[in-house]
Design an enzyme around this catalytic site. Sequence first.
Site, PDB file in Angstrom:
ATOM      1  N   GLU A  37       0.854  -1.187   0.000  1.00 45.68           N
ATOM      2  CA  GLU A  37       0.000   0.000   0.000  1.00 45.68           C
ATOM      3  C   GLU A  37       0.894   1.243   0.000  1.00 45.68           C
ATOM      4  O   GLU A  37       1.186   1.838   1.037  1.00 45.68           O
ATOM      5  CB  GLU A  37      -0.928   0.001   1.216  1.00 45.68           C
ATOM      6  CG  GLU A  37      -1.969   1.098   1.136  1.00 45.68           C
ATOM      7  CD  GLU A  37      -3.002   1.023   2.254  1.00 45.68           C
ATOM      8  OE1 GLU A  37      -3.847   1.927   2.299  1.00 45.68           O
ATOM      9  OE2 GLU A  37      -2.952   0.082   3.065  1.00 45.68           O
ATOM     10  N   LYS A 168      -3.117 -14.298  18.588  1.00 44.65           N
ATOM     11  CA  LYS A 168      -3.537 -14.055  17.203  1.00 44.65           C
ATOM     12  C   LYS A 168      -5.052 -14.116  17.010  1.00 44.65           C
ATOM     13  O   LYS A 168      -5.541 -14.548  15.962  1.00 44.65           O
ATOM     14  CB  LYS A 168      -2.825 -15.031  16.255  1.00 44.65           C
ATOM     15  CG  LYS A 168      -1.315 -14.871  16.307  1.00 44.65           C
ATOM     16  CD  LYS A 168      -0.566 -16.030  15.688  1.00 44.65           C
ATOM     17  CE  LYS A 168       0.933 -15.848  15.904  1.00 44.65           C
ATOM     18  NZ  LYS A 168       1.712 -17.015  15.512  1.00 44.65           N
ATOM     19  N   ASP A 244       6.317 -11.691  13.894  1.00 43.79           N
ATOM     20  CA  ASP A 244       5.261 -12.601  13.455  1.00 43.79           C
ATOM     21  C   ASP A 244       4.068 -11.752  13.031  1.00 43.79           C
ATOM     22  O   ASP A 244       3.359 -11.184  13.869  1.00 43.79           O
ATOM     23  CB  ASP A 244       4.869 -13.545  14.605  1.00 43.79           C
ATOM     24  CG  ASP A 244       3.919 -14.649  14.163  1.00 43.79           C
ATOM     25  OD1 ASP A 244       3.207 -14.463  13.152  1.00 43.79           O
ATOM     26  OD2 ASP A 244       3.877 -15.694  14.833  1.00 43.79           O
ATOM     27  N   HIS A 339      -4.805   8.592  -2.931  1.00 41.91           N
ATOM     28  CA  HIS A 339      -4.602   7.229  -3.412  1.00 41.91           C
ATOM     29  C   HIS A 339      -4.477   7.180  -4.926  1.00 41.91           C
ATOM     30  O   HIS A 339      -3.622   6.478  -5.473  1.00 41.91           O
ATOM     31  CB  HIS A 339      -5.766   6.337  -2.945  1.00 41.91           C
ATOM     32  CG  HIS A 339      -5.553   5.751  -1.589  1.00 41.91           C
ATOM     33  ND1 HIS A 339      -5.111   4.464  -1.397  1.00 41.91           N
ATOM     34  CD2 HIS A 339      -5.706   6.274  -0.347  1.00 41.91           C
ATOM     35  CE1 HIS A 339      -5.010   4.220  -0.100  1.00 41.91           C
ATOM     36  NE2 HIS A 339      -5.359   5.309   0.556  1.00 41.91           N
TER      37      HIS A 339
END
Length: 355
Positions: A37, A168, A244, A339
Amino acid sequence: MTTATETAGVPMRWVGPIRVSGNVTTTETHVPLATYESPLWPSVGRGAKISMLTERGVVCTLVDERMTRSVLVEAEDAQAAYAATQQLDLRFQDLCKVVRTCSRYAELVAVRHEIAANLLFIRFEFSTGDASGHNMATLAADALLTHILQTIPGISYSSISGNYCTDKKATAINGILGRGKNVVSELLIPRALVESRLHTTAEKVAKLNVRKNLIGTLLAGGIRSANAHFANMLLGFYLATGQDAANIVEGSQGLTVAEDRDGDLYFSCTLPNLIVGTVGNGKGIPFVEENLVRLGCREEREPGENARRLAVLCAATVLCGELSLLAAQTNPGELMRAHVHLERSHTTTAAEVRA
């Protein structure tokens, strides 16, 4: 912003510098972000520029740190499970000694438990030095579980992981108790900078934060979280520093606060679940090592200090990106124009990424 490099196929750029102060470090440094991005780089860069124009920059306060692992045991009934919890509480010092046999750096800091029917969920919380601590905590939890089953009657093994950690997954318990580094980042921006650099006002940012981040997230059913896009900066920072990446699930649980202080903008991001380390899995890759060295996170320091530095740099990066996005969203069309301009008019080529 410096030239880009390639991060295992993911474009990476250094943005900044960011001015950071607080109870861990006072520094000015560029930070690496690996992302597809591309508008994220200039967005974080805008927040970083503002930090450099204020006296203290982004003030980061490390509030707490702990890595967790939960185990699951079962008893004949709830009364037997309750009796086991009483024994656990009485034997905390013995449990600490068990942990010290597993690692030079792991220390047991707390034991929490919850009973559901005849099931007993036990949540161990550890300090883990400069490691994020996943494996260290699991190893210690395995030794603790073996010890508990041998010394406390009336319970039996069910699982080494009881999902009460919680790893997670977005859960209330992590938002309440924390998992990893708990860091609060703050920035006070004078009115003139808000208007000239962010092209908005403190009143508009504060109002949008309440309506979008707080009310919008409440209506959506968010779990202990109210922010615009913490996950964007976290993923970019995690990939660039060998973390991670799946831990952005709980890492992105956090709170954005914005206040209009007589035209000045007080802006803060609270991140209770920053899971980062400077040693361990993922850190031996050459580009990761280079990035950690450049960030000043591979110095000879007391155990844990490099990881704390990395955590506050991460928190400062999150604030810079969050601030820039919210400011942009106070102006109709600004976000999409940025963008379109950055992603369509200047597509990053492979040659540019390697430059």
